[in-house]
Design a protein around this motif. Sequence first.
Motif, short mmCIF file in Angstrom:
data_model
loop_
_atom_site.label_atom_id
_atom_site.label_comp_id
_atom_site.label_asym_id
_atom_site.label_seq_id
_atom_site.Cartn_x
_atom_site.Cartn_y
_atom_site.Cartn_z
N ASP A 77 -8.66 -0.09 6.95
CA ASP A 77 -9.63 -1.14 7.29
C ASP A 77 -10.07 -1.93 6.06
O ASP A 77 -9.88 -3.15 6.02
N PRO A 78 -10.63 -1.28 5.04
CA PRO A 78 -11.09 -2.08 3.91
C PRO A 78 -9.94 -2.72 3.12
O PRO A 78 -10.10 -3.82 2.58
N TRP A 79 -8.80 -2.06 3.03
CA TRP A 79 -7.70 -2.60 2.23
C TRP A 79 -6.94 -3.71 2.94
O TRP A 79 -6.46 -4.63 2.29
N PRO A 97 -4.02 -2.17 -3.58
CA PRO A 97 -5.26 -1.53 -4.05
C PRO A 97 -4.99 -0.62 -5.24
O PRO A 97 -3.99 0.09 -5.26
N ALA A 148 -6.75 1.94 -6.01
CA ALA A 148 -7.19 3.30 -5.70
C ALA A 148 -6.17 4.13 -4.93
O ALA A 148 -6.27 5.33 -4.90
N ASN A 149 -5.19 3.54 -4.30
CA ASN A 149 -4.34 4.30 -3.39
C ASN A 149 -3.17 4.95 -4.08
O ASN A 149 -2.15 4.35 -4.31
N VAL A 192 0.85 -1.18 0.00
CA VAL A 192 0.00 0.00 0.00
C VAL A 192 0.89 1.23 0.00
O VAL A 192 1.96 1.23 0.59
N HIS A 240 -5.04 9.61 3.35
CA HIS A 240 -5.92 8.76 2.53
C HIS A 240 -5.63 7.28 2.82
O HIS A 240 -6.54 6.48 2.96
N LEU A 241 -4.36 6.94 2.93
CA LEU A 241 -3.99 5.56 3.24
C LEU A 241 -4.55 5.15 4.60
O LEU A 241 -5.15 4.09 4.73
N ARG A 242 -4.36 5.99 5.59
CA ARG A 242 -4.85 5.68 6.94
C ARG A 242 -6.37 5.51 6.95
O ARG A 242 -6.90 4.62 7.62
N ALA A 243 -7.06 6.33 6.19
CA ALA A 243 -8.53 6.27 6.15
C ALA A 243 -9.02 4.98 5.49
O ALA A 243 -10.16 4.57 5.71
N ASN A 244 -8.17 4.33 4.70
CA ASN A 244 -8.58 3.13 3.97
C ASN A 244 -7.91 1.85 4.46
O ASN A 244 -8.07 0.80 3.83
#
Length: 90
Positions: free
Chosen positions: A48-50, A33, A35-36, A8, A42-46
Amino acid sequence: MTPLIALVGDSMRVHYQPHVADALAGVAHVWGPDANRESSRHLRANLDPWILDRPDGPTIVHVNAGAHDIRRTPRPAIECKYPSTNTATT
């Protein structure tokens, strides 16, 4: 079971990910991912799903982020506090 390596990070990660996948072919499955390509925020916010919510839980998580965090216009993506004096000597 083949280990899963999750990469990531920002756009730099997108460019070296195929090379890592080729180097580890037959040893591990390399995933990242699509999207990243943004900041550490942005990485920290995602995460969980990633990463954290993945049922196949990666064996290794490689994080490479930061280039977008140092941009200065219109303001830094993440505020950094530096010491008021430079104690480094040359």
